[in-house]
Design a protein around this motif. Structure first.
Motif, PDB file in Angstrom:
ATOM      1  N   THR A 110       0.872  -2.837 -11.018  1.00 17.35           N
ATOM      2  CA  THR A 110       0.134  -1.654 -10.563  1.00 17.35           C
ATOM      3  C   THR A 110       1.088  -0.499 -10.290  1.00 17.35           C
TER       4      THR A 110
ATOM      5  N   SER B 263       2.049   1.074 -13.552  1.00 18.01           N
ATOM      6  CA  SER B 263       0.961   1.885 -14.110  1.00 18.01           C
ATOM      7  C   SER B 263       0.822   3.211 -13.378  1.00 18.01           C
ATOM      8  N   LEU B 264       0.942   3.187 -12.061  1.00 22.06           N
ATOM      9  CA  LEU B 264       0.837   4.417 -11.287  1.00 22.06           C
ATOM     10  C   LEU B 264       2.017   5.344 -11.563  1.00 22.06           C
ATOM     11  N   THR B 265       3.192   4.767 -11.734  1.00 25.11           N
ATOM     12  CA  THR B 265       4.364   5.581 -12.072  1.00 25.11           C
ATOM     13  C   THR B 265       4.156   6.289 -13.401  1.00 25.11           C
TER      14      THR B 265
ATOM     15  N   ALA C 225      -5.403   1.435 -13.186  1.00 27.51           N
ATOM     16  CA  ALA C 225      -4.453   0.689 -12.352  1.00 27.51           C
ATOM     17  C   ALA C 225      -5.082   0.200 -11.057  1.00 27.51           C
ATOM     18  N   THR C 226      -5.983   0.979 -10.489  1.00 27.02           N
ATOM     19  CA  THR C 226      -6.519   0.654  -9.162  1.00 27.02           C
ATOM     20  C   THR C 226      -7.877  -0.045  -9.192  1.00 27.02           C
TER      21      THR C 226
ATOM     22  N   ILE D 187      -4.679   6.140 -13.495  1.00 24.91           N
ATOM     23  CA  ILE D 187      -4.819   5.752 -12.091  1.00 24.91           C
ATOM     24  C   ILE D 187      -6.059   4.884 -11.904  1.00 24.91           C
TER      25      ILE D 187
ATOM     26  N   THR E 129      -3.626  11.217 -16.679  1.00 23.50           N
ATOM     27  CA  THR E 129      -3.274  10.921 -15.296  1.00 23.50           C
ATOM     28  C   THR E 129      -4.418  10.251 -14.540  1.00 23.50           C
TER      29      THR E 129
END
Length: 409
Positions: A64, A67-69, A364-365, A361, A357
């Motif tokens: 995660t 993925s956020l990076t 990922a979440t 996100i 973006t």
């Protein structure tokens, strides 16, 4: 439709306005990139977690973080690609990817694991589909871009089928740490030379006398109501796909299927994603990509909505998942095509980064949020929520066709 073309005659060295060596190189490197940086994790998770004495939640949190990076870097990477192209960026990204995977083989603490996955997230932003697609946009004639993108995604669609079993076999033979060392070598050998050699002279070029007439990419899209509908559609769809990708096997088991049957049925999604991409490309000859995508995503929602009732039998589950799987890989082709249709190719990579973006996100979440929903309400409400998300995404996509394309100036 905005009609600008950044590819120049000097770049279109292949027949028919397409650089075949670029397409071939990116097909290989994105397959290796997704296979090692993303899909191998599922095979490595259990032996790594056991060796590090950490929970499954803590271990999967590293992915995660990566993925956020990548999501945070989507816009600055897009701006770089619009200005300088993908040659240097993707070459450096390949070096970082190989080094990060090698560093992964030496982690001993959760903190070290997370630091390594920040680096993997940075590398992913530099070497996977978004930069590869930007290079294709810069080097292919408009009428050949869909064909070039299809070529890349068809090959990369087999990344999971190649690298999950390969990683499993390597772990069985050598252990997880040595496996990562081998995979780091695969990344280095297969991607660094191809990016360094095949991507030369791939920077986008727009005629200087025309460049100053265009509004900056962020201004064009952020003031366009249609963009917000697109963003909402792909956020919902990305979240739904991520939830199904993580929780489908568990749900099928709860419906009464054996674990091996559930895994086999879930495996249909990867294979059908390739079929779906080919279908979309063929339909693209006669229909707008937005309309095609809306219909296919709506079909996904209907299939998921029927799964709780029909999925208790193998035939019923297979039928629902075949219908759902045809749209599993559609977004990877639909997003660039829709953005190019609506905004043209000037500033394409930045616009794709702005869209990428929130969708990244969400992807990922969403699985973590879905786990909480499943715990509180059960898995059937979770599946029905994902179905509703697909239907809403389809409605939003269809609605964008009623909103005029914004002016370029």
């Amino acid at each position: 439709m905005t009609a600008t073309t950044s590819a120049t005659g000097s770049q279109l060295t292949g027949r028919g306005g397409i650089r075949r060596e670029v397409v071939a190189a990116l097909a290989v490197t994105t397959t290796v990139g997704y296979g090692v940086l993303y899909y191998a994790f599922s095979a490595l998770l259990e032996p790594m977690r056991t060796d590090l004495h950490i929970s499954t939640t803590a271990a999967t949190g590293a992915l995660t973080v990566a993925s956020l990076t990548s999501a945070v870097l989507a816009i600055p990477v897009g701006r770089w690609l619009d200005r300088r192209g993908g040659h240097g960026l993707m070459t450096v990204g390949s070096i970082l990817a190989a080094a990060s995977v090698l560093a992964w083989s030496h982690v001993h603490t959760t903190a070290h694991l997370y630091v390594v996955f920040v680096a993997i997230g940075i590398a992913s932003a530099m070497v996977l589909y978004p930069p590869a697609f930007a290079v294709i946009v810069a080097t292919s004639a408009p009428h050949r871009r869909t064909t070039a993108l299809l070529g890349i995604t068809l090959v990369a669609g087999f990344a999971s089928s190649i690298f999950i079993p390969l990683t499993g076999q390597l772990i069985h033979a050598y252990g997880w740490r040595q496996t990562l060392t081998i995979l780091a070598c695969v990344v280095a050998v297969a991607t660094i030379p191809l990016h360094a050699l095949a991507l030369r002279h791939t920077a986008p070029t727009t005629a200087p006398q025309r460049a100053h007439h265009f509004r900056p990419a962020p201004g064009r899209v952020l003031h366009d109501p249609g963009f917000w509908l697109l963003a909402g559609a792909f956020v919902l769809h990305s979240a739904a796909l991520a939830v199904i990708g993580v929780h489908l096997v568990t749900y099928l088991i709860r419906l009464g299927h054996q674990p091996t049957t559930a895994a086999t049925l879930t495996g249909l999604l990867g294979l059908l994603s390739v079929t779906g991409r080919v279908t979309v490309t063929v339909l693209r000859r006669w229909l707008p990509m937005t309309a095609i995508s809306a219909v296919i995503i709506a079909l996904q929602g209907i299939a998921l909505g029927l799964l709780p009732a029909a999925g208790r039998s193998v035939a019923g589950a297979a039928g629902c998942l075949i219908a759902f799987g045809l749209g599993f890989g559609v977004a990877s082709l639909a997003k660039p095509a829709i953005l190019l249709d609506r905004y043209g190719d000037h500033g394409y990579a930045t616009i794709a980064g702005i869209l990428g973006t929130p969708t990244s996100i969400a992807a990922a979440t969403a699985p973590l949020a879905a786990a909480g929903l499943a715990t509180a309400l059960g898995y059937t409400p979770l599946i029905l929520t994902a179905a509703a998300a697909c239907v809403l995404a389809a409605i939003a996509l269809a609605a964008t066709r009623r909103i005029p394309t914004p002016a370029s100036t």
